[in-house]
Design a protein around this motif. Structure first.
Motif, PDB file in Angstrom:
ATOM      1  N   LYS A   1      -7.252   6.289 -12.621  1.00 17.75           N
ATOM      2  CA  LYS A   1      -5.983   5.673 -12.257  1.00 17.75           C
ATOM      3  C   LYS A   1      -6.094   4.959 -10.903  1.00 17.75           C
ATOM      4  O   LYS A   1      -6.841   5.385 -10.021  1.00 17.75           O
ATOM      5  N   THR A   2      -5.328   3.894 -10.767  1.00 14.95           N
ATOM      6  CA  THR A   2      -5.235   3.177  -9.494  1.00 14.95           C
ATOM      7  C   THR A   2      -3.798   3.216  -8.999  1.00 14.95           C
ATOM      8  O   THR A   2      -2.867   2.938  -9.761  1.00 14.95           O
ATOM      9  N   ALA A   3      -3.644   3.572  -7.732  1.00 12.66           N
ATOM     10  CA  ALA A   3      -2.313   3.665  -7.120  1.00 12.66           C
ATOM     11  C   ALA A   3      -2.179   2.652  -5.990  1.00 12.66           C
ATOM     12  O   ALA A   3      -3.123   2.443  -5.220  1.00 12.66           O
ATOM     13  N   ILE A   4      -1.028   2.045  -5.887  1.00 12.07           N
ATOM     14  CA  ILE A   4      -0.659   1.234  -4.728  1.00 12.07           C
ATOM     15  C   ILE A   4       0.347   2.046  -3.920  1.00 12.07           C
ATOM     16  O   ILE A   4       1.361   2.498  -4.460  1.00 12.07           O
ATOM     17  N   VAL A   5       0.049   2.244  -2.646  1.00  8.84           N
ATOM     18  CA  VAL A   5       0.939   3.008  -1.767  1.00  8.84           C
ATOM     19  C   VAL A   5       1.285   2.135  -0.578  1.00  8.84           C
ATOM     20  O   VAL A   5       0.409   1.761   0.216  1.00  8.84           O
ATOM     21  N   THR A   6       2.550   1.783  -0.425  1.00  7.51           N
ATOM     22  CA  THR A   6       2.950   0.927   0.685  1.00  7.51           C
ATOM     23  C   THR A   6       3.220   1.762   1.933  1.00  7.51           C
ATOM     24  O   THR A   6       3.575   2.935   1.848  1.00  7.51           O
ATOM     25  N   GLY A   7       3.035   1.142   3.088  1.00  8.31           N
ATOM     26  CA  GLY A   7       3.244   1.853   4.348  1.00  8.31           C
ATOM     27  C   GLY A   7       2.359   3.070   4.468  1.00  8.31           C
ATOM     28  O   GLY A   7       2.819   4.159   4.814  1.00  8.31           O
TER      29      GLY A   7
ATOM     30  N   ARG B   1      -8.117   5.960  -7.343  1.00  7.60           N
ATOM     31  CA  ARG B   1      -8.430   4.926  -6.366  1.00  7.60           C
ATOM     32  C   ARG B   1      -7.104   4.432  -5.813  1.00  7.60           C
ATOM     33  O   ARG B   1      -6.119   4.343  -6.560  1.00  7.60           O
ATOM     34  N   VAL B   2      -7.051   4.114  -4.529  1.00  8.04           N
ATOM     35  CA  VAL B   2      -5.785   3.724  -3.927  1.00  8.04           C
ATOM     36  C   VAL B   2      -5.912   2.405  -3.178  1.00  8.04           C
ATOM     37  O   VAL B   2      -6.948   2.109  -2.583  1.00  8.04           O
ATOM     38  N   VAL B   3      -4.835   1.644  -3.227  1.00  6.94           N
ATOM     39  CA  VAL B   3      -4.700   0.431  -2.429  1.00  6.94           C
ATOM     40  C   VAL B   3      -3.591   0.691  -1.427  1.00  6.94           C
ATOM     41  O   VAL B   3      -2.457   1.004  -1.816  1.00  6.94           O
ATOM     42  N   LEU B   4      -3.922   0.607  -0.152  1.00  5.75           N
ATOM     43  CA  LEU B   4      -2.996   0.918   0.922  1.00  5.75           C
ATOM     44  C   LEU B   4      -2.472  -0.360   1.549  1.00  5.75           C
ATOM     45  O   LEU B   4      -3.223  -1.317   1.741  1.00  5.75           O
ATOM     46  N   THR B   5      -1.190  -0.365   1.886  1.00  7.88           N
ATOM     47  CA  THR B   5      -0.645  -1.482   2.645  1.00  7.88           C
ATOM     48  C   THR B   5      -0.065  -0.980   3.958  1.00  7.88           C
ATOM     49  O   THR B   5       0.259   0.196   4.113  1.00  7.88           O
ATOM     50  N   GLY B   6       0.057  -1.903   4.888  1.00  6.26           N
ATOM     51  CA  GLY B   6       0.625  -1.615   6.198  1.00  6.26           C
ATOM     52  C   GLY B   6       0.504  -2.868   7.042  1.00  6.26           C
ATOM     53  O   GLY B   6      -0.166  -3.832   6.654  1.00  6.26           O
ATOM     54  N   ARG B   7       1.116  -2.857   8.206  1.00  8.73           N
ATOM     55  CA  ARG B   7       1.125  -4.068   9.023  1.00  8.73           C
ATOM     56  C   ARG B   7      -0.130  -4.225   9.872  1.00  8.73           C
ATOM     57  O   ARG B   7      -0.486  -5.335  10.255  1.00  8.73           O
ATOM     58  N   GLY B   8      -0.818  -3.128  10.176  1.00 12.24           N
ATOM     59  CA  GLY B   8      -1.953  -3.191  11.087  1.00 12.24           C
ATOM     60  C   GLY B   8      -3.289  -3.064  10.381  1.00 12.24           C
ATOM     61  O   GLY B   8      -3.575  -2.039   9.745  1.00 12.24           O
ATOM     62  N   LYS B   9      -4.129  -4.080  10.482  1.00 12.50           N
ATOM     63  CA  LYS B   9      -5.427  -4.047   9.805  1.00 12.50           C
ATOM     64  C   LYS B   9      -6.321  -2.939  10.339  1.00 12.50           C
ATOM     65  O   LYS B   9      -7.004  -2.259   9.558  1.00 12.50           O
TER      66      LYS B   9
ATOM     67  N   ALA C   1      -0.681  10.548   3.736  1.00 12.57           N
ATOM     68  CA  ALA C   1      -0.800  11.858   3.092  1.00 12.57           C
ATOM     69  C   ALA C   1      -0.701  11.738   1.581  1.00 12.57           C
ATOM     70  O   ALA C   1      -1.401  12.441   0.842  1.00 12.57           O
ATOM     71  N   ILE C   2       0.161  10.846   1.097  1.00 10.30           N
ATOM     72  CA  ILE C   2       0.263  10.616  -0.343  1.00 10.30           C
ATOM     73  C   ILE C   2      -1.046  10.046  -0.871  1.00 10.30           C
ATOM     74  O   ILE C   2      -1.589  10.509  -1.880  1.00 10.30           O
ATOM     75  N   ALA C   3      -1.556   9.034  -0.185  1.00 13.78           N
ATOM     76  CA  ALA C   3      -2.815   8.423  -0.606  1.00 13.78           C
ATOM     77  C   ALA C   3      -3.949   9.436  -0.596  1.00 13.78           C
ATOM     78  O   ALA C   3      -4.777   9.487  -1.522  1.00 13.78           O
ATOM     79  N   GLU C   4      -3.987  10.264   0.427  1.00 14.24           N
ATOM     80  CA  GLU C   4      -5.032  11.270   0.555  1.00 14.24           C
ATOM     81  C   GLU C   4      -4.990  12.254  -0.618  1.00 14.24           C
ATOM     82  O   GLU C   4      -6.031  12.626  -1.180  1.00 14.24           O
TER      83      GLU C   4
END
Length: 252
Positions: free
Chosen positions: A8-14, A33-41, A22-25
């Protein structure tokens, strides 16, 4: 730890820190597998490394309410990991503290844009690109301030109440192949919530039947459950994760 998210692949914003991380972890620990988003690279790069590197995670910097960013993240999730099965709308803002009657309407609009409309936009894009054909699960991160009034953070709470309502409606619209649920945390010890307990943690925690504030892992475990097949007959629900504080009349 189970392997219930293998393949499964998850997208987790912020998700560069706090509850989102913690959710992504938790999802990675259970095989996703996870795709993380956020404002700071830089923060996202650190989060990806902590999660096991590019074989397990991808970070994409941008603003949660930027439609081009949303589209780019969904495209890259599918191109990199092959699917977009799970979505966690965690990104949120609370830029103002004080009476709602005095709130600048431009600030109010921004709160709704990020906390509600962005969540709808992410859901629409993941639905169109993957879930409509393949199914999936969505969890929206609301707040106990969306369940009962929280003076001082009124617009934030109003936006989170709207998110709960949207969760229920989308659950009706998207079933049976897509489940949509929400969590409503009380105060969790993160940088985002510092102002709600800093310098008075013992006093705030005393209001909770469990006599402590939340930590990000408390939310990660519940979100993982809601996304998993263990919750296969559960949709449109908001799980209050609050150490019991709403039972005693408080929201802190």
């Amino acid at each position: 730890m189970s392997t219930r998210f293998d393949g499964k692949t998850a997208i987790v914003t912020g998700a560069s820190r706090g509850i989102g991380f913690a959710i992504a972890e938790r999802l990675v620990a259970e095989g996703a597998r996870v795709v993380l988003t956020g404002r700071g690279k830089d923060a996202l790069d650190e989060a990806v490394a902590a999660l096991g590197g590019p074989d397990r995670a991808l970070g994409v910097a941008g603003k949660a309410d930027d439609e081009e960013h949303q589209a780019d993240v969904v495209r890259r999730a599918i191109a990199t990991f092959g699917s977009a099965d799970l979505l966690v709308n965690n990104a949120g803002i609370n830029p103002a503290y004080g009476p709602m009657i005095d709130l600048d309407l431009a600030v109010a609009r921004k709160v709704v844009d990020v906390n509600v409309l962005a969540a709808l936009g992410w859901t629409q894009r993941v639905h169109a690109a993957w879930m409509k054909e393949h199914g999936g699960a969505v969890v929206n991160v609301s707040s106990v301030s969306g369940v009962k009034p929280a003076p001082g953070i009124g617009m934030y709470g109003a936006s989170k109440a709207m998110l709960i309502s949207m969760t229920e409606l989308l659950a009706v619209e998207l079933g049976p192949d897509i489940r949509v649920n929400a969590v409503a945390p009380a105060v969790v010890k993160t940088k985002f919530a510092t102002a709600l307990y800093e310098g008075r943690e013992a006093e705030v925690a005393a209001q909770y039947p469990l006599k402590r504030l939340g930590v990000p892992d408390d939310i990660g475990g519940v979100v993982a459950f809601l996304l998993s097949e263990d919750a296969a007959w559960l949709t449109g629900q908001t799980v209050v994760v609050d150490g019991g504080v709403t039972l005693t009349g408080g929201v802190e």
